[in-house]
Design a protein around this motif. Structure first.
Motif, short mmCIF file in Angstrom:
data_model
loop_
_atom_site.label_atom_id
_atom_site.label_comp_id
_atom_site.label_asym_id
_atom_site.label_seq_id
_atom_site.Cartn_x
_atom_site.Cartn_y
_atom_site.Cartn_z
N PRO A 6 0.83 -1.20 0.00
CA PRO A 6 0.00 0.00 0.00
C PRO A 6 0.87 1.26 0.00
O PRO A 6 1.86 1.35 0.73
N GLY A 7 0.52 2.18 -0.88
CA GLY A 7 1.29 3.41 -1.06
C GLY A 7 2.25 3.36 -2.22
O GLY A 7 2.68 4.40 -2.70
N ASP A 8 2.60 2.16 -2.69
CA ASP A 8 3.52 2.04 -3.82
C ASP A 8 2.81 2.39 -5.13
O ASP A 8 1.64 2.05 -5.33
N ALA A 9 3.54 3.04 -6.03
CA ALA A 9 3.01 3.37 -7.36
C ALA A 9 2.99 2.14 -8.25
O ALA A 9 3.87 1.27 -8.15
N ILE A 10 2.00 2.08 -9.11
CA ILE A 10 1.89 0.98 -10.06
C ILE A 10 2.87 1.23 -11.20
O ILE A 10 2.85 2.30 -11.81
N PRO A 11 3.73 0.26 -11.51
CA PRO A 11 4.67 0.45 -12.61
C PRO A 11 3.94 0.38 -13.96
O PRO A 11 2.92 -0.29 -14.08
N PRO A 12 4.46 1.07 -14.96
CA PRO A 12 3.82 1.08 -16.28
C PRO A 12 4.15 -0.19 -17.08
O PRO A 12 4.85 -0.16 -18.09
N ILE A 13 3.66 -1.31 -16.62
CA ILE A 13 3.93 -2.60 -17.26
C ILE A 13 2.98 -2.75 -18.46
O ILE A 13 1.77 -2.60 -18.31
N PRO A 14 3.52 -3.07 -19.65
CA PRO A 14 2.68 -3.14 -20.86
C PRO A 14 1.75 -4.35 -20.85
O PRO A 14 2.16 -5.48 -20.57
N LEU A 144 -5.06 -0.98 -1.29
CA LEU A 144 -5.45 -2.14 -0.50
C LEU A 144 -5.16 -3.41 -1.28
O LEU A 144 -5.40 -3.46 -2.49
N THR A 145 -4.65 -4.41 -0.59
CA THR A 145 -4.50 -5.74 -1.17
C THR A 145 -5.33 -6.70 -0.33
O THR A 145 -5.22 -6.71 0.89
N ILE A 146 -6.18 -7.45 -1.01
CA ILE A 146 -7.03 -8.43 -0.34
C ILE A 146 -6.56 -9.81 -0.79
O ILE A 146 -6.63 -10.12 -1.99
N TYR A 147 -6.07 -10.62 0.13
CA TYR A 147 -5.63 -11.96 -0.23
C TYR A 147 -6.79 -12.94 -0.08
O TYR A 147 -7.62 -12.79 0.81
N ALA A 173 -16.40 3.89 3.97
CA ALA A 173 -15.04 3.65 4.46
C ALA A 173 -14.99 2.45 5.39
O ALA A 173 -14.08 1.62 5.29
N ALA A 174 -15.96 2.33 6.29
CA ALA A 174 -15.97 1.20 7.23
C ALA A 174 -16.16 -0.12 6.50
O ALA A 174 -15.48 -1.10 6.78
N ARG A 175 -17.07 -0.16 5.51
CA ARG A 175 -17.28 -1.39 4.74
C ARG A 175 -16.06 -1.74 3.92
O ARG A 175 -15.70 -2.90 3.77
N ALA A 176 -15.42 -0.72 3.35
CA ALA A 176 -14.28 -0.96 2.47
C ALA A 176 -13.08 -1.51 3.22
O ALA A 176 -12.40 -2.40 2.75
N TRP A 177 -12.80 -0.98 4.41
CA TRP A 177 -11.61 -1.39 5.13
C TRP A 177 -11.92 -2.44 6.15
O TRP A 177 -11.14 -3.18 6.58
#
Length: 177
Positions: A6-14, A144-147, A173-177
């Motif tokens: 969480p907080g990391d930028a998504i790399p521009p993967i083709p 957010l990452t949901i495993y 917000a409460a439902r999401a987290w």
């Protein structure tokens, strides 16, 4: 492969969409994005077909919100754009909200690994993998990452909605987290 947090930028993967258009998740900047992984030949009803069905339901809950759904294949040698297009049509996919995507084997392996999805090919046409969903905010960063796959379509949309500017509704917000 460094795991995205969480907080990391998504790399521009083709990537390549079901319509054979080139894009990357970074191109969807400004939208909240829910991402998951499947492969179309999966026959375990508790895995890929379940995730795809949840995304099919989720697309109907987006409305006018800037939310995009993306499912990436874990079997890019088989799941070509025409295969993904047929699969999407069978699920009622609306490409305005939901994209099925592929890429090179190395690209898909890198992206799955960066999102924490472990894979193994036990025999041709069978990909053993973990499940998960990743919510990316409109700023292009992991929110957010949901495993696992015990999330609902509503939870994915609520989680994506919670990343949008002005979404300070405490119930969402409460439902999401």
């Amino acid at each position: 492969i460094p795991l995205l947090q969480p907080g990391d930028a998504i790399p521009p993967i083709p990537l390549v969409s079901q319509d054979a258009r080139r894009f990357s998740l970074a191109d969807l900047h400004g939208n909240a994005i829910a991402v998951s992984f499947i492969y179309t030949r999966c026959r375990d009803a508790r895995m890929c077909p379940l995730v795809a069905a949840k995304f099919a339901r989720a697309q109907h809950a987006i409305g006018a919100a800037p939310i995009r759904l993306v499912i990436l294949t874990l079997d890019p040698s088989y799941d070509t754009p025409p295969v993904l297009r047929r699969y999407g049509r069978s699920l009622g996919q609306d490409p305005r909200y939901w994209t099925l995507a592929t890429g090179s084997q190395s690209t898909i392996e890198e992206l799955a690994g960066r999102f924490g999805i472990a894979t193994s090919t036990s025999k041709p046409g069978v990909v053993i993998h973990t499940e998960g969903a990743v919510i990316i905010g409109p700023d292009g960063r992991i929110a957010l990452t949901i495993y696992g796959n015990d999330w609902s379509a509503a939870e994915i949309i609520d989680s994506a909605r919670a990343t949008l500017p002005g979404s300070n509704d405490p119930f969402i917000a409460a439902r999401a987290w």
